[in-house]
Design a protein around this motif. Structure first.
Motif, PDB file in Angstrom:
ATOM      1  N   THR A 263       0.823  -1.213   0.000  1.00  0.00           N
ATOM      2  CA  THR A 263       0.000   0.000   0.000  1.00  0.00           C
ATOM      3  C   THR A 263       0.857   1.262   0.000  1.00  0.00           C
ATOM      4  N   ARG A 264       1.881   1.314   0.834  1.00  0.00           N
ATOM      5  CA  ARG A 264       2.717   2.520   0.885  1.00  0.00           C
ATOM      6  C   ARG A 264       3.426   2.740  -0.443  1.00  0.00           C
ATOM      7  N   LEU A 265       3.971   1.688  -1.010  1.00  0.00           N
ATOM      8  CA  LEU A 265       4.673   1.817  -2.280  1.00  0.00           C
ATOM      9  C   LEU A 265       3.719   2.281  -3.385  1.00  0.00           C
ATOM     10  N   THR A 266       2.531   1.717  -3.414  1.00  0.00           N
ATOM     11  CA  THR A 266       1.539   2.124  -4.412  1.00  0.00           C
ATOM     12  C   THR A 266       1.224   3.604  -4.269  1.00  0.00           C
ATOM     13  N   LYS A 267       1.020   4.062  -3.059  1.00  0.00           N
ATOM     14  CA  LYS A 267       0.690   5.469  -2.843  1.00  0.00           C
ATOM     15  C   LYS A 267       1.882   6.381  -3.133  1.00  0.00           C
ATOM     16  N   MET A 268       3.100   5.893  -2.936  1.00  0.00           N
ATOM     17  CA  MET A 268       4.275   6.688  -3.297  1.00  0.00           C
ATOM     18  C   MET A 268       4.376   6.844  -4.817  1.00  0.00           C
ATOM     19  N   VAL A 269       4.063   5.790  -5.555  1.00  0.00           N
ATOM     20  CA  VAL A 269       4.053   5.902  -7.017  1.00  0.00           C
ATOM     21  C   VAL A 269       2.960   6.880  -7.449  1.00  0.00           C
ATOM     22  N   TYR A 270       1.803   6.810  -6.795  1.00  0.00           N
ATOM     23  CA  TYR A 270       0.733   7.784  -7.074  1.00  0.00           C
ATOM     24  C   TYR A 270       1.247   9.212  -6.834  1.00  0.00           C
ATOM     25  N   LEU A 271       1.886   9.437  -5.689  1.00  0.00           N
ATOM     26  CA  LEU A 271       2.394  10.781  -5.377  1.00  0.00           C
ATOM     27  C   LEU A 271       3.397  11.250  -6.432  1.00  0.00           C
ATOM     28  N   ALA A 272       4.236  10.342  -6.915  1.00  0.00           N
ATOM     29  CA  ALA A 272       5.202  10.700  -7.959  1.00  0.00           C
ATOM     30  C   ALA A 272       4.482  11.051  -9.267  1.00  0.00           C
ATOM     31  N   ASP A 273       3.483  10.259  -9.632  1.00  0.00           N
ATOM     32  CA  ASP A 273       2.712  10.579 -10.835  1.00  0.00           C
ATOM     33  C   ASP A 273       1.982  11.904 -10.685  1.00  0.00           C
ATOM     34  N   TRP A 274       1.435  12.149  -9.500  1.00  0.00           N
ATOM     35  CA  TRP A 274       0.715  13.405  -9.255  1.00  0.00           C
ATOM     36  C   TRP A 274       1.662  14.595  -9.336  1.00  0.00           C
ATOM     37  N   LYS A 275       2.821  14.485  -8.690  1.00  0.00           N
ATOM     38  CA  LYS A 275       3.785  15.595  -8.722  1.00  0.00           C
ATOM     39  C   LYS A 275       4.279  15.834 -10.147  1.00  0.00           C
ATOM     40  N   SER A 276       4.499  14.775 -10.892  1.00  0.00           N
ATOM     41  CA  SER A 276       4.928  14.919 -12.282  1.00  0.00           C
ATOM     42  C   SER A 276       3.839  15.596 -13.119  1.00  0.00           C
ATOM     43  N   ALA A 277       2.585  15.221 -12.879  1.00  0.00           N
ATOM     44  CA  ALA A 277       1.466  15.862 -13.591  1.00  0.00           C
ATOM     45  C   ALA A 277       1.396  17.348 -13.258  1.00  0.00           C
ATOM     46  N   GLN A 278       1.612  17.683 -11.997  1.00  0.00           N
ATOM     47  CA  GLN A 278       1.574  19.092 -11.580  1.00  0.00           C
ATOM     48  C   GLN A 278       2.707  19.902 -12.206  1.00  0.00           C
ATOM     49  N   LYS A 279       3.897  19.335 -12.210  1.00  0.00           N
ATOM     50  CA  LYS A 279       5.068  20.073 -12.658  1.00  0.00           C
ATOM     51  C   LYS A 279       5.306  20.015 -14.166  1.00  0.00           C
ATOM     52  N   HIS A 280       4.976  18.873 -14.781  1.00  0.00           N
ATOM     53  CA  HIS A 280       5.383  18.651 -16.167  1.00  0.00           C
ATOM     54  C   HIS A 280       4.262  18.175 -17.092  1.00  0.00           C
ATOM     55  N   HIS A 281       3.042  18.116 -16.582  1.00  0.00           N
ATOM     56  CA  HIS A 281       1.868  17.729 -17.378  1.00  0.00           C
ATOM     57  C   HIS A 281       2.002  16.334 -17.994  1.00  0.00           C
TER      58      HIS A 281
END
Length: 159
Positions: A24-42
């Motif tokens: 669960t933690r790893l899955t949510k960390m990948v989500y956070l990385a995808d979210w941050k990438s979407a915010q910063k780099h679309h």
């Protein structure tokens, strides 16, 4: 191999508290990385189609990729509550070269490093609050698709 494998490998190799890298933690960390990438780099780091399940972002893609990856191990451990948890770790004595982390761009590695640094000192409750405080989880309905790129644009527009 998809970037999901390289992102998982990077997080597992570089996260300082190896016994905390549950499914669960790893899955949510990948989500956070995808979210941050979407915010910063679309764009996302992975090609995961995120869904808002019961309380937050969750898909089986991360765990399935970890299970299939010959460089990773999935082990049973116990949570602080005594329940079984799946912990993902590196198999044997791997290094960055053997894990092929050069497949990630410097920008992707920087985002993954940010996620590690932002979450490594958070206990489980604080970590979950951090995830649930992201714009997609605060604004979207349960059981729907989370289009992170569109939501990042919406969040920026609504600021």
């Amino acid at each position: 191999m998809d970037n999901i494998n390289y992102a998982i490998r990077y997080l597992v190799l570089n996260y300082p508290y190896k016994d905390e890298l549950s499914k669960t933690r790893l899955t949510k960390m990948v989500y956070l990385a995808d979210w941050k990438s979407a915010q910063k780099h679309h764009t996302q780091i992975t090609n995961i189609k995120w869904r808002f399940y019961h309380f937050g972002p969750f898909v089986n893609d991360v765990f399935k990729a970890a299970q299939k990856d010959s460089k990773l191990l999935v082990l049973d451990d116990f949570s602080m509550y005594g329940t079984v948890k799946k912990v993902i770790s590196i198999k044997g004595k791997q290094n960055e070269a053997s894990l092929r982390l050069d497949k990630l761009t410097l920008r992707e590695c920087s985002i993954l490093d940010d996620i590690i640094n932002e979450t490594k000192y958070l206990n489980w409750s604080e970590f979950i609050d951090y995830v649930y405080d992201t714009y997609p989880i605060k604004t979207q309905r349960r059981y729907g698709i989370l289009d992170l790129i569109s939501l990042a644009g919406e969040e920026k527009y609504n600021r």
